[in-house]
Design an enzyme around this catalytic site. Structure first.
Site, PDB file in Angstrom:
ATOM      1  N   LYS A   1     -31.409  35.936 -38.533  1.00 16.11           N
ATOM      2  CA  LYS A   1     -32.851  36.158 -38.413  1.00 16.11           C
ATOM      3  C   LYS A   1     -33.580  35.604 -39.643  1.00 16.11           C
ATOM      4  CE  LYS A   1     -32.280  40.276 -35.468  1.00 16.11           C
ATOM      5  NZ  LYS A   1     -32.712  41.686 -35.240  1.00 16.11           N
TER       6      LYS A   1
ATOM      7  N   TYR B   1     -36.235  38.675 -25.948  1.00 19.08           N
ATOM      8  CA  TYR B   1     -36.353  40.121 -26.129  1.00 19.08           C
ATOM      9  C   TYR B   1     -37.041  40.802 -24.941  1.00 19.08           C
ATOM     10  CZ  TYR B   1     -34.640  40.052 -30.977  1.00 19.08           C
ATOM     11  OH  TYR B   1     -33.864  39.945 -32.105  1.00 19.08           O
TER      12      TYR B   1
ATOM     13  N   PHE C   1     -42.032  48.632 -31.165  1.00 16.60           N
ATOM     14  CA  PHE C   1     -41.629  47.633 -32.150  1.00 16.60           C
ATOM     15  C   PHE C   1     -41.611  46.214 -31.586  1.00 16.60           C
ATOM     16  CE2 PHE C   1     -37.710  49.288 -30.243  1.00 16.60           C
ATOM     17  CZ  PHE C   1     -37.030  48.127 -29.901  1.00 16.60           C
TER      18      PHE C   1
ATOM     19  N   ARG D   1     -24.907  44.457 -41.702  1.00 14.41           N
ATOM     20  CA  ARG D   1     -26.170  45.186 -41.870  1.00 14.41           C
ATOM     21  C   ARG D   1     -26.032  46.276 -42.928  1.00 14.41           C
ATOM     22  NH1 ARG D   1     -27.408  45.389 -35.344  1.00 14.41           N
ATOM     23  NH2 ARG D   1     -28.822  43.584 -35.233  1.00 14.41           N
TER      24      ARG D   1
ATOM     25  N   ASN E   1     -32.919  43.263 -39.964  1.00 16.29           N
ATOM     26  CA  ASN E   1     -31.487  43.568 -40.081  1.00 16.29           C
ATOM     27  C   ASN E   1     -30.605  42.328 -39.967  1.00 16.29           C
ATOM     28  OD1 ASN E   1     -31.798  43.088 -37.388  1.00 16.29           O
ATOM     29  ND2 ASN E   1     -31.433  45.203 -36.740  1.00 16.29           N
TER      30      ASN E   1
ATOM     31  N   HIS F   1     -28.493  38.873 -35.155  1.00 13.33           N
ATOM     32  CA  HIS F   1     -28.462  39.282 -33.748  1.00 13.33           C
ATOM     33  C   HIS F   1     -27.144  38.839 -33.134  1.00 13.33           C
ATOM     34  CE1 HIS F   1     -29.583  39.660 -29.474  1.00 13.33           C
ATOM     35  NE2 HIS F   1     -28.983  38.492 -29.319  1.00 13.33           N
TER      36      HIS F   1
ATOM     37  N   GLU G   1     -28.857  34.407 -22.970  1.00  6.77           N
ATOM     38  CA  GLU G   1     -29.410  34.061 -24.289  1.00  6.77           C
ATOM     39  C   GLU G   1     -28.990  32.654 -24.726  1.00  6.77           C
ATOM     40  OE1 GLU G   1     -28.055  37.245 -26.808  1.00  6.77           O
ATOM     41  OE2 GLU G   1     -29.364  38.727 -25.835  1.00  6.77           O
TER      42      GLU G   1
HETATM   43  P1  IDP Z   1     -29.580  45.142 -31.750  1.00  4.16           P
HETATM   44  O1  IDP Z   1     -30.181  43.966 -32.490  1.00  4.16           O
HETATM   45  O2  IDP Z   1     -28.716  45.974 -32.655  1.00  4.16           O
HETATM   46  O3  IDP Z   1     -28.916  44.772 -30.448  1.00  4.16           O
HETATM   47  P2  IDP Z   1     -31.811  46.188 -30.148  1.00  4.16           P
HETATM   48  O4  IDP Z   1     -31.908  47.602 -29.725  1.00  4.16           O
HETATM   49  O5  IDP Z   1     -31.463  45.151 -29.118  1.00  4.16           O
HETATM   50  O6  IDP Z   1     -30.806  46.115 -31.403  1.00  4.16           O
HETATM   51  O7  IDP Z   1     -33.220  45.815 -30.808  1.00  4.16           O
HETATM   52  C1  IDP Z   1     -33.527  44.486 -31.124  1.00  4.16           C
HETATM   53  C2  IDP Z   1     -34.079  44.427 -32.532  1.00  4.16           C
HETATM   54  O8  IDP Z   1     -35.328  45.143 -32.576  1.00  4.16           O
HETATM   55  C3  IDP Z   1     -33.238  45.128 -33.602  1.00  4.16           C
HETATM   56  O9  IDP Z   1     -32.198  44.303 -34.113  1.00  4.16           O
HETATM   57  C4  IDP Z   1     -34.262  45.446 -34.652  1.00  4.16           C
HETATM   58  O10 IDP Z   1     -34.588  44.278 -35.426  1.00  4.16           O
HETATM   59  C5  IDP Z   1     -35.459  45.817 -33.823  1.00  4.16           C
HETATM   60  N1  IDP Z   1     -35.519  47.257 -33.514  1.00  4.16           N
HETATM   61  C6  IDP Z   1     -34.791  47.945 -32.614  1.00  4.16           C
HETATM   62  N2  IDP Z   1     -35.112  49.244 -32.580  1.00  4.16           N
HETATM   63  C7  IDP Z   1     -36.092  49.395 -33.491  1.00  4.16           C
HETATM   64  C8  IDP Z   1     -36.869  50.526 -33.913  1.00  4.16           C
HETATM   65  O11 IDP Z   1     -36.705  51.659 -33.431  1.00  4.16           O
HETATM   66  N3  IDP Z   1     -37.789  50.304 -34.890  1.00  4.16           N
HETATM   67  C9  IDP Z   1     -37.997  49.079 -35.443  1.00  4.16           C
HETATM   68  N4  IDP Z   1     -37.303  47.986 -35.068  1.00  4.16           N
HETATM   69  C10 IDP Z   1     -36.361  48.133 -34.099  1.00  4.16           C
HETATM   70 MG    MG Z   2     -29.860  43.932 -28.713  1.00  5.30          MG
END
Ligand code: IDP
Ligand code: MG
Length: 137
Positions: free
Chosen positions: A10, A50, A58, A103, A117, A120, A131
């Site tokens: 990212k 996404y 978010f 992470r 974080n 991805h 994707e």
């Molecule tokens: P992942 O990347 O671990 O698969 P996902 O639930 O698919 O997580 O969410 C996509 C991205 O959205 C996350 O990597 C993070 O950057 C962001 N994200 C997810 N949940 C939250 C939240 O509750 N608050 C803020 N950002 C979030």
């Molecule tokens: Mg995800």
């Protein structure tokens, strides 16, 4: 065919010069990089990528963050690579992600409305194919 995953380093990972460290962890585990590119993604690409998060609080901060600079997109291959990469990455929340994960070791909370974080990885074979199609055509 061997399983494949999309990986994105990212914008925070690129900005912090962590591309090599992040990809090195996947390579060191034994997975193979089979495609690689750097680009600054457009909104339409990110809205597709996404799509499952549309409507969540978010979502807009996430899209803005992902458009904020270049990302590195990669296709990584190996048996059970999807599960393997997600184990190496650790859970989404960098503050509490376990040590030893990308992470957990390299990420932190910066007080933003989106979790920055670093990385991805696809969450299922169906997501991976979808994707990879979005990012590599
Ligand atoms: P992942 O990347 O671990 O698969 P996902 O639930 O698919 O997580 O969410 C996509 C991205 O959205 C996350 O990597 C993070 O950057 C962001 N994200 C997810 N949940 C939250 C939240 O509750 N608050 C803020 N950002 C979030
Ligand atoms: Mg995800």
């Amino acid at each position: 065919m061997t399983e494949r995953s999309l990986v994105l380093v990212k914008p925070d990972g690129v900005e912090r010069n962590l591309v090599g460290q992040i990809l090195a962890r996947f390579e060191a585990k034994g997975y193979r990089l089979v495609d690689l590119r750097m680009l600054t993604p457009e909104r339409s690409l990110l809205e597709q990528h996404y799509a499952e998060h549309q409507g969540k609080p978010f979502f807009e901060p996430l899209v803005e963050f992902m458009m904020s600079g270049p990302v590195v997109a990669a296709v990584v291959e190996g048996h059970r690579v999807i599960e393997g990469l997600r184990t190496i990455m650790g859970p989404s929340e960098p503050t509490t992600a376990p040590g030893g994960t990308i992470r957990g070791d390299l990420g932190r909370d910066w007080g933003a409305s989106v979790q920055k974080n670093l990385v991805h990885g696809s969450d299922s074979p169906e997501s991976a194919e979808r994707e990879i199609g979005i990012w590599f055509g």
